[in-house]
Design a protein around this motif. Sequence first.
Motif, PDB file in Angstrom:
ATOM      1  N   PHE A   1       0.884  -1.177   0.000  1.00 16.27           N
ATOM      2  CA  PHE A   1       0.000   0.000   0.000  1.00 16.27           C
ATOM      3  C   PHE A   1       0.910   1.211   0.000  1.00 16.27           C
ATOM      4  O   PHE A   1       1.494   1.531   1.032  1.00 16.27           O
TER       5      PHE A   1
ATOM      6  N   ALA B   1       2.529  -4.487   3.236  1.00 14.28           N
ATOM      7  CA  ALA B   1       1.612  -5.124   4.198  1.00 14.28           C
ATOM      8  C   ALA B   1       1.811  -6.635   4.221  1.00 14.28           C
ATOM      9  O   ALA B   1       1.707  -7.282   5.267  1.00 14.28           O
TER      10      ALA B   1
ATOM     11  N   GLY C   1      -2.062  -5.614  12.929  1.00 20.80           N
ATOM     12  CA  GLY C   1      -1.348  -4.895  11.878  1.00 20.80           C
ATOM     13  C   GLY C   1      -0.280  -5.715  11.193  1.00 20.80           C
ATOM     14  O   GLY C   1       0.467  -5.204  10.356  1.00 20.80           O
TER      15      GLY C   1
ATOM     16  N   PRO D   1       0.532 -10.390  15.489  1.00 23.05           N
ATOM     17  CA  PRO D   1       0.045  -9.211  16.210  1.00 23.05           C
ATOM     18  C   PRO D   1      -0.833  -8.327  15.326  1.00 23.05           C
ATOM     19  O   PRO D   1      -0.839  -8.489  14.099  1.00 23.05           O
TER      20      PRO D   1
ATOM     21  N   LYS E   1      -2.411 -10.007   8.407  1.00 18.80           N
ATOM     22  CA  LYS E   1      -3.263 -11.193   8.309  1.00 18.80           C
ATOM     23  C   LYS E   1      -4.451 -10.967   7.359  1.00 18.80           C
ATOM     24  O   LYS E   1      -4.698 -11.762   6.456  1.00 18.80           O
ATOM     25  N   THR E   2      -5.169  -9.877   7.606  1.00 19.80           N
ATOM     26  CA  THR E   2      -6.352  -9.609   6.779  1.00 19.80           C
ATOM     27  C   THR E   2      -5.946  -9.303   5.342  1.00 19.80           C
ATOM     28  O   THR E   2      -6.599  -9.750   4.392  1.00 19.80           O
ATOM     29  N   THR E   3      -4.844  -8.596   5.170  1.00 25.37           N
ATOM     30  CA  THR E   3      -4.366  -8.300   3.813  1.00 25.37           C
ATOM     31  C   THR E   3      -4.045  -9.596   3.076  1.00 25.37           C
ATOM     32  O   THR E   3      -4.419  -9.765   1.906  1.00 25.37           O
TER      33      THR E   3
ATOM     34  N   TYR F   1      -8.199  -8.014  -2.996  1.00 26.52           N
ATOM     35  CA  TYR F   1      -7.123  -7.170  -3.531  1.00 26.52           C
ATOM     36  C   TYR F   1      -6.320  -7.946  -4.563  1.00 26.52           C
ATOM     37  O   TYR F   1      -6.171  -9.160  -4.438  1.00 26.52           O
TER      38      TYR F   1
HETATM   39  N1  LIG Z   1      -6.550  -0.797   2.283  1.00 28.02           N
HETATM   40  C1  LIG Z   1      -5.420  -0.431   2.927  1.00 28.02           C
HETATM   41  N2  LIG Z   1      -4.774   0.717   2.594  1.00 28.02           N
HETATM   42  C2  LIG Z   1      -3.646   1.071   3.218  1.00 28.02           C
HETATM   43  N3  LIG Z   1      -3.060   0.356   4.218  1.00 28.02           N
HETATM   44  C3  LIG Z   1      -3.660  -0.776   4.590  1.00 28.02           C
HETATM   45  C4  LIG Z   1      -4.876  -1.233   3.978  1.00 28.02           C
HETATM   46  N4  LIG Z   1      -5.249  -2.423   4.558  1.00 28.02           N
HETATM   47  C5  LIG Z   1      -4.311  -2.674   5.501  1.00 28.02           C
HETATM   48  N5  LIG Z   1      -3.365  -1.709   5.521  1.00 28.02           N
HETATM   49  C6  LIG Z   1      -2.176  -1.661   6.378  1.00 28.02           C
HETATM   50  O1  LIG Z   1      -1.491  -2.898   6.191  1.00 28.02           O
HETATM   51  C7  LIG Z   1      -0.976  -3.379   7.431  1.00 28.02           C
HETATM   52  C8  LIG Z   1      -1.555  -4.745   7.709  1.00 28.02           C
HETATM   53  O2  LIG Z   1      -2.934  -4.624   8.016  1.00 28.02           O
HETATM   54  P1  LIG Z   1      -3.882  -5.874   8.215  1.00 28.02           P
HETATM   55  O3  LIG Z   1      -3.689  -6.814   7.101  1.00 28.02           O
HETATM   56  O4  LIG Z   1      -5.264  -5.355   8.418  1.00 28.02           O
HETATM   57  O5  LIG Z   1      -3.328  -6.497   9.574  1.00 28.02           O
HETATM   58  P2  LIG Z   1      -3.980  -7.569  10.583  1.00 28.02           P
HETATM   59  O6  LIG Z   1      -5.193  -8.148   9.950  1.00 28.02           O
HETATM   60  O7  LIG Z   1      -2.890  -8.548  10.828  1.00 28.02           O
HETATM   61  O8  LIG Z   1      -4.304  -6.807  11.840  1.00 28.02           O
HETATM   62  C9  LIG Z   1      -1.330  -2.347   8.474  1.00 28.02           C
HETATM   63  O9  LIG Z   1      -0.235  -1.474   8.643  1.00 28.02           O
HETATM   64  C10 LIG Z   1      -2.505  -1.624   7.849  1.00 28.02           C
HETATM   65  O10 LIG Z   1      -2.609  -0.305   8.326  1.00 28.02           O
END
Ligand SMILES: Nc1ncnc2c1ncn2[C@@H]1O[C@H](COP(=O)(O)OP(=O)(O)O)[C@@H](O)[C@H]1O
Length: 258
Positions: free
Chosen positions: A13, A18, A39, A37, A42-44, A53
């Motif tokens: 991003f 990420a 951030g 932990p 995981k979700t990404t 995505y």
């Molecule tokens: N759509 C997005 N745009 C910009 N940054 C993102 C986006 N989605 C996630 N991030 C960033 O990517 C990193 C990983 O986020 P995420 O995958 O949500 O982590 P988790 O699910 O492990 O808590 C974080 O720093 C988050 O702020």
Amino acid sequence: MALLEVRNLSKNFGGLAAVSEFDLDVEEGTIHGIIGPNGAGKTTLFNVISGTYRPSGGTVKFEGKLIAGKRPSAIAAMGAVRTFQHTALFEDFDTMGNVSIARHLHAKETIWGAILGTARKMELANEKRAEEIVEFIGLGEVKHELAVNLSHGHQRTLNVAMAVAAEPRLLMLDEPVAGMNPSETAEMTDIIRKLRNEWGITVILVEHDMRTVMNLCEHITVINFGKKLAEGSPDEIISNPEVIEAYLGSDDILGEDF
Ligand SMILES: Nc1ncnc2c1ncn2[C@@H]1O[C@H](COP(=O)(O)OP(=O)(O)O)[C@@H](O)[C@H]1O
Ligand SMILES: [Mg+2]
């Protein structure tokens, strides 16, 4: 061959990596946990695997076929279906209605079905299967309740039922026990185990709650700062110094019974 094969996967991003050069093998029939932990990415990782995505680099194969870059609906139709970290349901429909709608969204109905008169037959089969799923997943008692009136635990369970309605071979669950009380968490844990044991559905579980992951998963991958930190059985993971280090200072420290 693993059911899901992730190779060198990256998602940026802007300047933020990420997910970075990530490899993952999910074997058919396992419950595979992905922890890390807040951030960590995981979700990404989930969003890229499920098609929400596009990856910045790398490949994802499901049953040996490339899926990275395909639309979520196309990936779901191939048999890899996800739920979201936050609940998404049709509030003004009851439990059965939600599962039926989810089936319709994934049904391979065609105009030919309507013309040839098989649509009604399909409709009945759909209803029967929706009911079977609702009962199996433990929502039988609230099958005629409006989704908006369900408890938080039941709403989350309904989300899982809606994903199961698409008849997945791989079910990807993002924080299925988030915000649940201990008894709801225990119920969800049982449901996930039952889906694998009795219906043979392979599960990837992204979870913040260590206890649930340790309880459920045979195999765990730890992600930190978008990179793979460790991989192994629950025993190997909880005794891994790097994993303990990653979790120190966060509020995810394992409970006293670990
Ligand atoms: N759509 C997005 N745009 C910009 N940054 C993102 C986006 N989605 C996630 N991030 C960033 O990517 C990193 C990983 O986020 P995420 O995958 O949500 O982590 P988790 O699910 O492990 O808590 C974080 O720093 C988050 O702020
Ligand atoms: Mg997340």
